[in-house]
Design an enzyme around this catalytic site. Sequence first.
Site, PDB file in Angstrom:
ATOM      1  N   GLU A 138       0.808  -1.226   0.000  1.00 15.11           N
ATOM      2  CA  GLU A 138       0.000   0.000   0.000  1.00 15.11           C
ATOM      3  C   GLU A 138       0.841   1.277   0.000  1.00 15.11           C
ATOM      4  OE1 GLU A 138      -4.034  -1.447   2.243  1.00 15.11           O
ATOM      5  OE2 GLU A 138      -2.374  -0.852   3.555  1.00 15.11           O
ATOM      6  N   VAL A 139       1.783   1.345  -0.912  1.00 14.15           N
ATOM      7  CA  VAL A 139       2.672   2.507  -0.974  1.00 14.15           C
ATOM      8  C   VAL A 139       1.906   3.739  -1.470  1.00 14.15           C
ATOM      9  CG1 VAL A 139       4.776   3.443  -1.989  1.00 14.15           C
ATOM     10  CG2 VAL A 139       4.600   0.983  -1.496  1.00 14.15           C
TER      11      VAL A 139
END
Lengths: 516, 516
Positions: free
Chosen positions: B302-303
């Site tokens: 989930e960058v």
Amino acid sequence: MLGIFISFLLATSATAIWPKPRLVQNGTTRIVLNSNTYGFKALTSTVELEDAFRRYKSIFFPHATEPVPDPSNNGLVVDILDPTAALALGVNESYTLDVHLDGTTFIAAKTVWGALHGLETMSQLVDFNFATGQYSVSGVPVHIEDEPRFQHRGLLIDSGRHFEPVIHVKALLDSMSYAKMNVLHWHLTEDQSFPIASRVHPELAAKGAYNDFEQYTWQDIVDVVKHARLRGIRVIPEFDMPGHTSAWRKSHPEIFAEGCLTESSRGAFDPAKNETFDFLQATLKDWAEIFPDLFLHLGSDEVPSGCWNNSKDLAWMKTMGFANTSEVFNYFVNRMAAISTKLGRQTIFWDEAFLFAKPPQDAVIQNWHDASLMQKIVDAGYRAIFSSNGGYTHGWYLDGLAATWDNMYVLEPLTNISADKEKLVLGGEGCMWGEGVDPSDLEFTVWPRLAAIAERLWSDRSVNSTVEAQPRLEIFRCQLLARGVHSGVVGGNGRSPPPGPGSCTQPGKTEEQLFV
Amino acid sequence: MLGIFISFLLATSATAIWPKPRLVQNGTTRIVLNSNTYGFKALTSTVELEDAFRRYKSIFFPHATEPVPDPSNNGLVVDILDPTAALALGVNESYTLDVHLDGTTFIAAKTVWGALHGLETMSQLVDFNFATGQYSVSGVPVHIEDEPRFQHRGLLIDSGRHFEPVIHVKALLDSMSYAKMNVLHWHLTEDQSFPIASRVHPELAAKGAYNDFEQYTWQDIVDVVKHARLRGIRVIPEFDMPGHTSAWRKSHPEIFAEGCLTESSRGAFDPAKNETFDFLQATLKDWAEIFPDLFLHLGSDEVPSGCWNNSKDLAWMKTMGFANTSEVFNYFVNRMAAISTKLGRQTIFWDEAFLFAKPPQDAVIQNWHDASLMQKIVDAGYRAIFSSNGGYTHGWYLDGLAATWDNMYVLEPLTNISADKEKLVLGGEGCMWGEGVDPSDLEFTVWPRLAAIAERLWSDRSVNSTVEAQPRLEIFRCQLLARGVHSGVVGGNGRSPPPGPGSCTQPGKTEEQLFV
């Protein structure tokens, strides 16, 4: 010396003690305690104090730290006036605590039981600083004078509806001592199961327990009572009767009223037979050997008196001149109280025994119906224990999940009690009935709400602001967690999971609230 | 000798072992164990075995009993082929267990770690009879041959969203060992908080933790890793990056991308600066000293790659010839994997590192998106760990409360994996993300559902009937309770309170269902 103390609210642990002490005087110095050399010493050593020193050493100093030089050689000294005073209702539980500028700590108490509370208070004063790796106490010199307002500060647990293994009961006792609670009211038998061993009638548990393993051995009970005593907690067993007894029926239907003998009916003991009372006296005499407390709780709530509406009992009632089942109930209550007396015990009954019968004057009445009953009970000259269910939203029934900590906190056991009757109010109990709790959620449901009750029962009546209490309670909850207790969050209903990420002092926020 | 064993389903504990062993052969005799004289002996003594003997003595024999004559002088002997084999991925965990008619018990294992599993299995065979006060084993002679199907059997806990005090982490490790789990995946840092001490950058926790007390000292971590190792559990730390790192930003905004520097934004490390990688290498090198395991988890999920959409990073991307943020992400993943290699570690990444980047071939990919990804990961030659969230209803995410134990039980990590790639599936993990759990409800939410995952990862693939498993799981849940674990009921959603009174094997019935 006292003149130099400054008593004011500091944002330190010295004023975050739970339950709040009667008198706290603080200085302004922070002193460092050396965990590697800090000693615990009793001027007169007792088994209880030595055990408490061992426990509290790891509670004071939970983190391993590097040894540091300690010229001051500080430590804690306990002085007790009467080291042999027995743990009993009304024993002196007062203590004074002084933390001096040189790091020495002095606890003076009349009894061991007061000294234990002093150790607990001191444990709540010790902070750990992660940056320096040091333990410290702020607001030194500290002078505390403390004693409980009520003698009876209890928690009821119900091991009849769900069995609680010994390891969980012991953990609960540990947690109770952190809030200075002093009574475990152990509701041991129920319609659903009979988990406690009897030496005279082993078939009671053999047939009445849920299964072959959800039972307490004789030695388990001895073990729990000892564990409690070492923490200043009396264990009062409850054998609820004449109703809530169906699990006894599995092995002894002959002492039950014939009106309710089927498996699916709630049974009631048969008061028409002497056999019934002989049987109960024999079992209670046996158990009296492992429950040394003066008090024995014999229930009396929610009697299915319709069970007595059968031809045999009706015929017996006629012989006895009893006009109705209330008179039968009164007969039962008084005959059991007499057995209790014979065994050297005083009896506690639920408030039905006051509402529908006339127990002997030395009985204690536990109020679970409306709180207004308290006044009537003491006005009739009985001693009383407060645990009104408050409609399950504003009482001390912990199974009332809609009852919040602050609802519980503001309840006052002395409401409408005249000054001359106040002495008759022994205290109160939080009641953790077992329908919806077992070891999975027991602590989670009990804490932190029990802490609200604990402070109401310990601290001055004037300590009743939820606004003042909340930040202290949040810190106390963090301390419970650090000690391994599974306390729920402060706020929300009973047993509310944290709503989102957050610290132990905050209920948490959703991810959306935290990050836009 | 083997010829006389009869292998069939007995309604005894010998066939209720959880997770189910590979081979169980039973006789029909019940033998009594004398708890007062039963000895534990290692042919070659090791620190780990001596510690396990101490623990298991009280697990075998939880109740105090009266000493009884014991002519047989029975006991347990452990023989280990290689007592020095290190705890590591793929270490031999097999054991054989024999309980003979004379009460002697023999555990043979290649390694200490296999022997620990043998002790656990034996502990599940010992019953206590409340009527006689005796411990016994049924179905003797017992012969068991056992080994795990997967090497990596883990639980993820998230101490970044809610802090879990050491005492709770240790309790969880104890409970994991009862289900023969062997990996604690410790997700230590998050957007919300930074609880772990760093010797090289103490300001990370000082500023990033929730507060002054919700932190792990260096020694705390050493203590937890040792506690885990003594129970055959590897600790794999996760330092999630480049996203999920906002708590690092409180002390080190200079290593963050300028696109997300405000408090309320989720930050991402800045890959444009060598300083970022130097900083991370220094901290990881420091932590490598207390996390001895070969594997290091570096997140990558989930960058918030939008953070890199700022003029400085865009200019740098141009210099580097990166067309988009996926290429930046790939650069970050590979540069961190190189640092990991330099520190003597192999890296585990979440499956984004596989989906949107190309990590080195020795990386391990942890699948958390759809389970179908597993096939793609191993077909690309990577090793994989299964922990698909299954839409939070049919996966191994324990925070998915709608996911029931039986939904978790039937999930097969080798689904659609070709035979030649099976070796690449290391195992799986139950993921207990911390948004809605803290010490109040952590164990309650983890158990008993983690047991379903534990059996899937340990037992033969053919052991997949929820109908066969349920009564065994109910007994295992009772054993967890007796050992102090706060396991929820079997059945219902995750973290369901018992619906009414009942035994530990049954979810409970309402009062109305029990009594008419």
